[in-house]
Design a protein around this motif. Sequence first.
Motif, PDB file in Angstrom:
ATOM      1  N   THR A   9       0.682  -1.186   0.148  1.00 31.35           N
ATOM      2  CA  THR A   9      -0.001   0.001  -0.176  1.00 31.35           C
ATOM      3  C   THR A   9       0.547   0.996   0.053  1.00 31.35           C
ATOM      4  OG1 THR A   9       0.092  -0.143   2.573  1.00 31.35           O
ATOM      5  CG2 THR A   9      -1.789  -0.927   1.019  1.00 31.35           C
ATOM      6  N   PRO A  10      -0.118   2.019  -0.176  1.00 32.20           N
ATOM      7  CA  PRO A  10       0.851   3.670  -0.418  1.00 32.20           C
ATOM      8  C   PRO A  10       1.701   4.149   0.699  1.00 32.20           C
ATOM      9  CG  PRO A  10      -0.782   4.289  -1.423  1.00 32.20           C
ATOM     10  CD  PRO A  10      -0.755   2.465  -1.352  1.00 32.20           C
ATOM     11  N   GLU A  11       0.453   3.523   1.926  1.00 31.78           N
ATOM     12  CA  GLU A  11       1.244   3.957   3.458  1.00 31.78           C
ATOM     13  C   GLU A  11       1.999   3.142   3.896  1.00 31.78           C
ATOM     14  OE1 GLU A  11      -0.285   7.018   4.516  1.00 31.78           O
ATOM     15  OE2 GLU A  11      -1.690   6.679   2.420  1.00 31.78           O
ATOM     16  N   GLN A  12       2.849   2.580   3.440  1.00 31.79           N
ATOM     17  CA  GLN A  12       4.064   2.141   3.269  1.00 31.79           C
ATOM     18  C   GLN A  12       5.310   2.401   3.573  1.00 31.79           C
ATOM     19  OE1 GLN A  12       3.498  -2.345   2.020  1.00 31.79           O
ATOM     20  NE2 GLN A  12       2.869  -2.554   3.229  1.00 31.79           N
ATOM     21  N   TYR A  13       4.985   3.396   2.829  1.00 27.70           N
ATOM     22  CA  TYR A  13       6.286   4.537   1.980  1.00 27.70           C
ATOM     23  C   TYR A  13       6.568   5.385   1.984  1.00 27.70           C
ATOM     24  CZ  TYR A  13       6.125  -0.616  -0.039  1.00 27.70           C
ATOM     25  OH  TYR A  13       6.182  -1.696   0.128  1.00 27.70           O
ATOM     26  N   LEU A  14       6.671   6.544   3.805  1.00 35.49           N
ATOM     27  CA  LEU A  14       6.113   7.343   3.962  1.00 35.49           C
ATOM     28  C   LEU A  14       7.691   8.440   4.252  1.00 35.49           C
ATOM     29  CD1 LEU A  14       3.439   7.240   7.316  1.00 35.49           C
ATOM     30  CD2 LEU A  14       3.731   7.922   4.150  1.00 35.49           C
ATOM     31  N   PHE A  15       7.524   9.687   4.732  1.00 26.81           N
ATOM     32  CA  PHE A  15       8.636   9.583   4.517  1.00 26.81           C
ATOM     33  C   PHE A  15       9.041   9.948   6.399  1.00 26.81           C
ATOM     34  CE2 PHE A  15      11.018  14.023   6.717  1.00 26.81           C
ATOM     35  CZ  PHE A  15      11.913  13.714   6.401  1.00 26.81           C
ATOM     36  N   ALA A  16       8.227   9.736   6.823  1.00 27.79           N
ATOM     37  CA  ALA A  16       8.692  10.076   8.457  1.00 27.79           C
ATOM     38  C   ALA A  16       6.955   9.067   8.422  1.00 27.79           C
ATOM     39  CB  ALA A  16       8.728  10.785   9.415  1.00 27.79           C
ATOM     40  N   GLY A  17       7.974   8.631   9.789  1.00 26.20           N
ATOM     41  CA  GLY A  17       7.012   7.521  10.754  1.00 26.20           C
ATOM     42  C   GLY A  17       7.085   6.816  11.816  1.00 26.20           C
ATOM     43  N   THR A  18       6.068   5.919  12.865  1.00 23.53           N
ATOM     44  CA  THR A  18       5.868   5.520  14.059  1.00 23.53           C
ATOM     45  C   THR A  18       7.173   4.368  13.781  1.00 23.53           C
ATOM     46  OG1 THR A  18       4.491   4.334  13.934  1.00 23.53           O
ATOM     47  CG2 THR A  18       4.465   6.556  15.006  1.00 23.53           C
ATOM     48  N   THR A  19       7.067   3.241  12.163  1.00 21.06           N
ATOM     49  CA  THR A  19       7.936   2.720  11.887  1.00 21.06           C
ATOM     50  C   THR A  19       8.266   2.105  11.039  1.00 21.06           C
ATOM     51  OG1 THR A  19       5.888   1.331  11.572  1.00 21.06           O
ATOM     52  CG2 THR A  19       6.092   1.424  13.754  1.00 21.06           C
ATOM     53  N   PRO A  20       9.313   2.003  11.012  1.00 22.20           N
ATOM     54  CA  PRO A  20      10.786   1.502   9.744  1.00 22.20           C
ATOM     55  C   PRO A  20       9.604   0.856   9.038  1.00 22.20           C
ATOM     56  CG  PRO A  20      11.630   0.850  11.672  1.00 22.20           C
ATOM     57  CD  PRO A  20      10.024   1.290  11.796  1.00 22.20           C
ATOM     58  N   PRO A  21       9.696   0.774   7.769  1.00 19.70           N
ATOM     59  CA  PRO A  21      11.305   1.991   6.518  1.00 19.70           C
ATOM     60  C   PRO A  21      10.232   3.138   6.551  1.00 19.70           C
ATOM     61  CG  PRO A  21      10.174  -0.266   5.363  1.00 19.70           C
ATOM     62  CD  PRO A  21       9.659  -0.203   6.472  1.00 19.70           C
ATOM     63  N   ASN A  22      10.950   3.587   6.540  1.00 17.15           N
ATOM     64  CA  ASN A  22      10.887   5.201   6.104  1.00 17.15           C
ATOM     65  C   ASN A  22      11.637   6.307   5.883  1.00 17.15           C
ATOM     66  OD1 ASN A  22      10.947   6.784   9.139  1.00 17.15           O
ATOM     67  ND2 ASN A  22       9.513   5.527   9.385  1.00 17.15           N
ATOM     68  N   SER A  23      12.108   6.391   4.713  1.00 18.59           N
ATOM     69  CA  SER A  23      12.851   7.480   4.706  1.00 18.59           C
ATOM     70  C   SER A  23      13.821   7.904   5.844  1.00 18.59           C
ATOM     71  CB  SER A  23      12.956   8.847   3.537  1.00 18.59           C
ATOM     72  OG  SER A  23      12.380   7.640   2.237  1.00 18.59           O
ATOM     73  N   ALA A  24      13.344   8.472   6.737  1.00 20.35           N
ATOM     74  CA  ALA A  24      13.788   9.512   7.745  1.00 20.35           C
ATOM     75  C   ALA A  24      14.954   8.235   8.576  1.00 20.35           C
ATOM     76  CB  ALA A  24      12.235   9.757   8.869  1.00 20.35           C
ATOM     77  N   PHE A  25      14.041   7.422   8.842  1.00 29.35           N
ATOM     78  CA  PHE A  25      14.337   5.654   9.387  1.00 29.35           C
ATOM     79  C   PHE A  25      15.578   5.890   8.994  1.00 29.35           C
ATOM     80  CE2 PHE A  25      11.191   6.335  12.619  1.00 29.35           C
ATOM     81  CZ  PHE A  25      11.549   5.546  13.785  1.00 29.35           C
ATOM     82  N   LEU A  26      15.974   5.561   7.724  1.00 38.12           N
ATOM     83  CA  LEU A  26      16.876   4.526   7.070  1.00 38.12           C
ATOM     84  C   LEU A  26      17.597   5.682   7.055  1.00 38.12           C
ATOM     85  CD1 LEU A  26      14.395   3.343   3.499  1.00 38.12           C
ATOM     86  CD2 LEU A  26      15.960   1.853   5.027  1.00 38.12           C
ATOM     87  N   LEU A  27      17.594   7.378   6.974  1.00 39.10           N
ATOM     88  CA  LEU A  27      18.956   8.169   6.961  1.00 39.10           C
ATOM     89  C   LEU A  27      19.271   8.136   8.290  1.00 39.10           C
ATOM     90  CD1 LEU A  27      20.766   9.776   5.292  1.00 39.10           C
ATOM     91  CD2 LEU A  27      18.996  11.493   6.305  1.00 39.10           C
TER      92      LEU A  27
END
Length: 608
Positions: free
Chosen positions: A511-529
């Motif tokens: 789903t699209p909501e799995q790929y946010l910039f930032a969120g409470t659970t990884p993976p998202n761009s902020a957590f990856l960085l």
Amino acid sequence: MTTQTTTPKTPDTPTPGSPTGLIGIPAPLGRALATGGGALTVLSTFLAWTWTDAFPGDLTVYGYPGGLQVLALIAGALTTLLGLASYGLKGLRWLVPAGADAALKFAALGAFATTWYTVIAISAQLGGVVNLEPGGYLAAAVTLIALLGALALPFERPAPDPFDPDDTGWDKARHRAAQNWATVKAALAGTTPRPRKPLPTWAEILIIVAVLALALTVFTYGIGTEYDELFVGFLITAGLGFTALHRTGLITHISELTARHQSTTVFGAFLAAALFPFTQTDDQYATIGVYILIFATVALGLNIVVGLAGLLDLGYVAFLGVGAYAASLVSGSPSSPFDVHFPFWAAVLVGAAASLVFGVLIGAPTLRLRGDYLAIVTLGFGEIFRITANNLDGTSGPDVTNGSNGIAGIPDLKILGFDFGTPHDIAGFTIGRFANYFFLMLLITAVVVLVFRRSGDSRIGRAWVAIREDETAALAMGINGFRVKLIAFAVGASLAGLAGTVQAHVTYTVTPEQYLFAGTTPPNSAFLLAAVVLGGMGTIGGPLLGAALLFLIPNKLQFLGDYQLFAFGVALVLLMRFRPEGLIPNRRRQLEFHEEADAPAALGKTGA
């Protein structure tokens, strides 16, 4: 007019540079208190700490430590061992190549913090200190005594900086606070370890095997903690215990061994990881393991872009989404508008190729930008991908991604007749669905590590490092900056897409909501960085360790509720304040942040 500066003198101030302790206890007595306190801490764990089993872990049993008592036992044993080594016992000199005093302070602090955390938790949860048994009181007292004794050990005090007599009271207070903090840092600082004695090759490999086995044991224990109090105690003991071992100089010697036998270490690390599912009785923690590997693989791909090439990418999770969507569309899902079912190898190629194409399409017009401007563009790409995937629902656009409902019902993989969705018996062990995907993801992680190592050691890898260090100088030396950065962007994107193909089958739904910039659970761009920066940019082990911590810790801190991200953020800020180069630093970056450190004899192609 001249301003005179004076050094504050008080009768109680120790002479600068003289070896004294933080606490006015004679050093021999302090050493004895620390060692004896550690031994009594071990003894106290065999006593009952509370009268009721209402507190998790059942700390009511005599003669059998349980729950948090086990962690206090480990911290006390380490304190005792380092205390004995501080006396210069011949059989323990190998344990403290950099000296024992600083390490003993951290070990005693670990025993104190773990024990007092347990005592406070018992009192808070059960309704007061009256719920403690004599063993709990004894443990609290002896760990405090051990800590006070360790803080009395002598160290070289830094010379005080003079202050201006015309300073205000606030300036003088700040000056005194800074001087006191410098003294505390000097008290806890380690020394340069003595040179390592040469060992036979087989002995060095055996040491590496033992270290990897210990790492597997610690990770298995940490991921399997059954309740919140135990996990917090594990973090305290593991963090301060590792710091104590680092102060002994053992970590430095082990790092030298792993650098000398790098291929053996990498092979052993993957072998130890492959043994993880066999240490579990069910599929519960294999689930966390496979998600950690997905997160770590994507973080390692981002490390090529950020760590080697120095390109700040804030929308990297979109490439993971592109790979996942591309694989789900050709994997036989009933939600897919394409009535095709590719085999896994073809779906992997489709996912990696789709991410590669998107990486080139996004990178070609934007990689001429630098710094913050490039970061803003990549952040926009990440949001555009998510919004576009939401709109391709047949109403706002073509029916491709099924909108916010995503692609559901993605079937399990079948490779050469091996069904990843059903349990299998291997050597008497039952390997469940997530363990199957764990092994597959471990293989993909090995491929990504191989790509990272080969590319980092290649001519293009040296060009990435040159661009990262000084793009203007690299261009002046004849490096095609645009081409080099585009290759980094494309390679990183394809590796993320590779991980996305497995993620689609593991989660059943994309789903699209799995790929946010930032969120409470990884993976998202902020957590990856954050995983790349936290672990150590430009290294292999850094992003893998950072990703494991960033996935595991939020998963275990759910009991904090709304304060989870706050506590997590505070921990990251403190870590970046005191170790900005990361947990597994690149040697060159470590020297940038700590100029007083000794220069290395030689720097590798990537600075490692």
